[in-house]
Design an enzyme around this catalytic site. Structure first.
Site, PDB file in Angstrom:
ATOM      1  N   CYS A 342      16.328  12.508 -11.336  1.00  0.00           N
ATOM      2  CA  CYS A 342      17.209  11.829 -10.375  1.00  0.00           C
ATOM      3  C   CYS A 342      16.848  10.352 -10.295  1.00  0.00           C
ATOM      4  CB  CYS A 342      17.082  12.478  -8.997  1.00  0.00           C
ATOM      5  SG  CYS A 342      18.130  11.696  -7.746  1.00  0.00           S
ATOM      6  N   CYS A 345      16.611   8.882  -6.681  1.00  0.00           N
ATOM      7  CA  CYS A 345      15.441   9.248  -5.881  1.00  0.00           C
ATOM      8  C   CYS A 345      14.179   8.574  -6.405  1.00  0.00           C
ATOM      9  CB  CYS A 345      15.231  10.763  -5.902  1.00  0.00           C
ATOM     10  SG  CYS A 345      16.646  11.705  -5.325  1.00  0.00           S
ATOM     11  N   ASP A 346      13.968   8.653  -7.709  1.00  0.00           N
ATOM     12  CA  ASP A 346      12.679   8.261  -8.284  1.00  0.00           C
ATOM     13  C   ASP A 346      12.681   6.886  -8.937  1.00  0.00           C
ATOM     14  OD1 ASP A 346      11.789  10.732  -7.463  1.00  0.00           O
ATOM     15  OD2 ASP A 346      12.230  11.705  -9.374  1.00  0.00           O
TER      16      ASP A 346
END
Length: 536
Positions: A342, A345-346
């Site tokens: 993702c 997200c990361d």
């Protein structure tokens, strides 16, 4: 930090608080502490039931505060300033601690209340992560339900030494009693699954049927599943929807511009709209739960991970798909240590670093464009000689100075050193020459795998795991229907999934028009004792 509009909204939200909440801020010195103190003071100004206390409460750092309810520890802590996506986590924690209803299914609440062990959860988050709040909010609710459980949100951006010492490179990263419990892309349902695996006694508390015989049980909460549930409820049927999360894969999508009639939206916004629409109807929702098996012949028994069972006349499977893995050495071993799925997200963990994106479809090129604004360089790897992404996306990627696209290459291995990814090994398929590209992160974007393994041999599936359906969404088993990305229907698109969900519901309704009375007579106590197992 809190605008007048936010403060006005908070005033309305907190008007119905039944208990007093104190933000207990750990004493000490920190460059960000004044900012946090102002944030908490502004927040508490909206209600006379809110207050801020500064004292030595033996918390993690001067940037940690705990929630006390009428002077008692709630078990909830925040290490950092919960802005961004985590602001909602704080608001919900305050409201639920002060008496608002906890939004967990009754069977899950019963399960959590039965925890006998002492559990301390640490949730490492990024304020830009849109998946993290779901985990923080779920574990905060666990803490409120059971005094044996505590939960601490930790903003990784403010605790770099701690992040480095634990080699965390992906969020959410959840630790239980000091040991890694879950990392990478994780949701509340997976946390519950892991809890039950560790403490099997928890599932035994929910082994009795709690619902009457259902007409339709929908498994999956994405566009297809929600569409099927709404169409079924509009027909006056008794409907239950079981989902690990509402929105499914859509929730991980940022920009959506191809949902006809909606010029532009985001995955989280659309997921919220799906849930709001569903709440307009009499639908029993069982969220954060997975299905273990489906058994029975004509009356189906759906057994949940929690141990609860649901008896139903028809089942509609709409479980969608999950990210496909590369299956190469070094991938699974380095999830959360440089391998991620993702970028939203990361991505922030790779600011100024060199990363790769595997996959030249729309998701891969979109990921590369997102990462280009964060990372030092982005290398896109596509197995085929040409990219599958839309031309408008490819043109954007090729215009970025720090994006390099490699076509006709095969990734072979992800290598690591000292617990962190350090290179990607790949082969030029034209020359057969092997290369090793030094980098710190690999984002895998090579498509999806149907979430159908739980069905076992219940219905016919392709070798890829897709459920075989006909034009009416019927499977190989009478009374079991399927729709959306989990099926053989081509073109995995939101608008198609919604249509297929509606179609599956209408097909189930036609079946029930003919068979419902007969199925009612079959639902006798003796039929529940030993159903014929169709899946393992």
């Amino acid at each position: 930090m809190l605008t007048p509009d936010l403060l006005k909204a908070l005033t309305q939200y907190t008007a119905s608080m039944q208990k007093s909440i104190s933000f207990v801020l750990q004493s000490g010195e920190h460059s960000k502490r004044a900012e946090l103190l102002k944030f908490l003071s502004d927040f508490s100004s909206v209600s006379n039931r809110l207050s801020v206390q500064e004292r030595d409460a033996n918390l993690r750092s001067p940037l940690t505060f705990a929630l006390e309810v009428d002077g008692a520890d709630s078990g909830i802590q925040f290490s950092g300033i919960p802005g961004g996506h985590e602001f909602n986590s704080l608001v919900l924690a305050v409201l639920q601690a002060s008496g608002s209803a906890i939004k967990l299914d009754a069977s899950l609440q019963n399960l959590i209340k039965n925890v006998q062990d002492t559990l301390h959860f640490e949730i490492f988050i990024s304020l830009s992560c849109h998946n993290c709040p779901d985990v923080v909010q779920a574990l905060n609710q666990f803490a409120l339900l059971n005094g044996n459980i505590s939960s601490e949100m930790i903003d990784g951006g403010l605790y770099q030494d701690l992040i480095a010492s634990r080699d965390i490179q992906g969020v959410p990263s959840v630790y239980l009693n000091g040991e890694l419990f879950a990392n990478g892309k994780v949701d509340a349902a997976q946390l519950i699954e892991k809890l039950i695996a560790r403490y099997p006694y928890l599932a035994k508390a929910n082994n009795e049927e709690q619902l009457p015989l259902q007409d339709v049980t929908v498994i999956g909460g994405g566009p297809a599943g929600v569409s099927a549930a709404i169409y079924s409820a509009r027909k006056g049927l008794k409907v239950t929807l079981i989902a690990d999360r509402i929105g499914g894969q859509v929730k991980d999508t940022m920009d959506i511009e191809n949902l006809i009639g909606t010029r532009k939206t985001t995955g989280p916004e659309l997921s919220g709209a799906l849930q709001a629409h569903m709440h307009e109807y009499d639908i029993t929702l069982k969220e954060h739960l997975k299905v273990n098996e489906i058994s029975g012949t004509e009356i189906k028994t759906v057994t949940l991970l929690s141990g609860e069972t649901i008896h139903t006349k028809t089942v509609i499977v709409a479980t969608g798909a999950k990210w496909r893995e590369l299956g190469i050495p070094g991938e699974r071993e380095n999830i959360g240590k440089g391998v991620a799925y993702c970028p939203h997200c990361d991505g922030p963990f790779f600011k100024g670093k060199d990363v790769a994106v595997i996959g030249g479809g729309n998701s891969g090129i979109e990921a590369a464009l997102d990462l280009a604004g964060i990372a030092n360089s982005v290398n896109v790897f596509e197995f085929m000689p040409t990219l599958k992404a839309d031309k408008v996306l490819v043109d954007k990627a090729e215009s970025k100075a720090n994006i390099t696209i490699h076509r006709n290459v095969a990734t072979k291995e992800i290598t690591a050193s000292d617990g962190k990814v350090n290179a990607l090994v790949y082969t030029d398929r034209g020359t057969q020459i092997e290369h090793s590209l030094p980098l710190q992160g690999v984002f895998v974007q090579i498509g999806l795998v149907p979430n159908s393994a739980f069905l076992g041999d219940l219905v016919e599936r392709t070798r890829f795991g897709e459920i075989v359906v006909n034009e009416r969404c019927q499977t190989s088993v009478q009374g079991v229907y399927a729709c959306g990305d989990v099926t053989t229907v081509p073109y995995k698109q939101i608008v198609i999934a919604m249509g297929e969900g509606a179609k599956a519901s209408l097909s189930a309704f036609e079946y029930l028009l003919k068979e419902s009375d007969r199925l009612e007579t079959l639902h006798q106590p003796e039929d529940k004792v030993a159903p014929t197992a169709l899946a393992s």
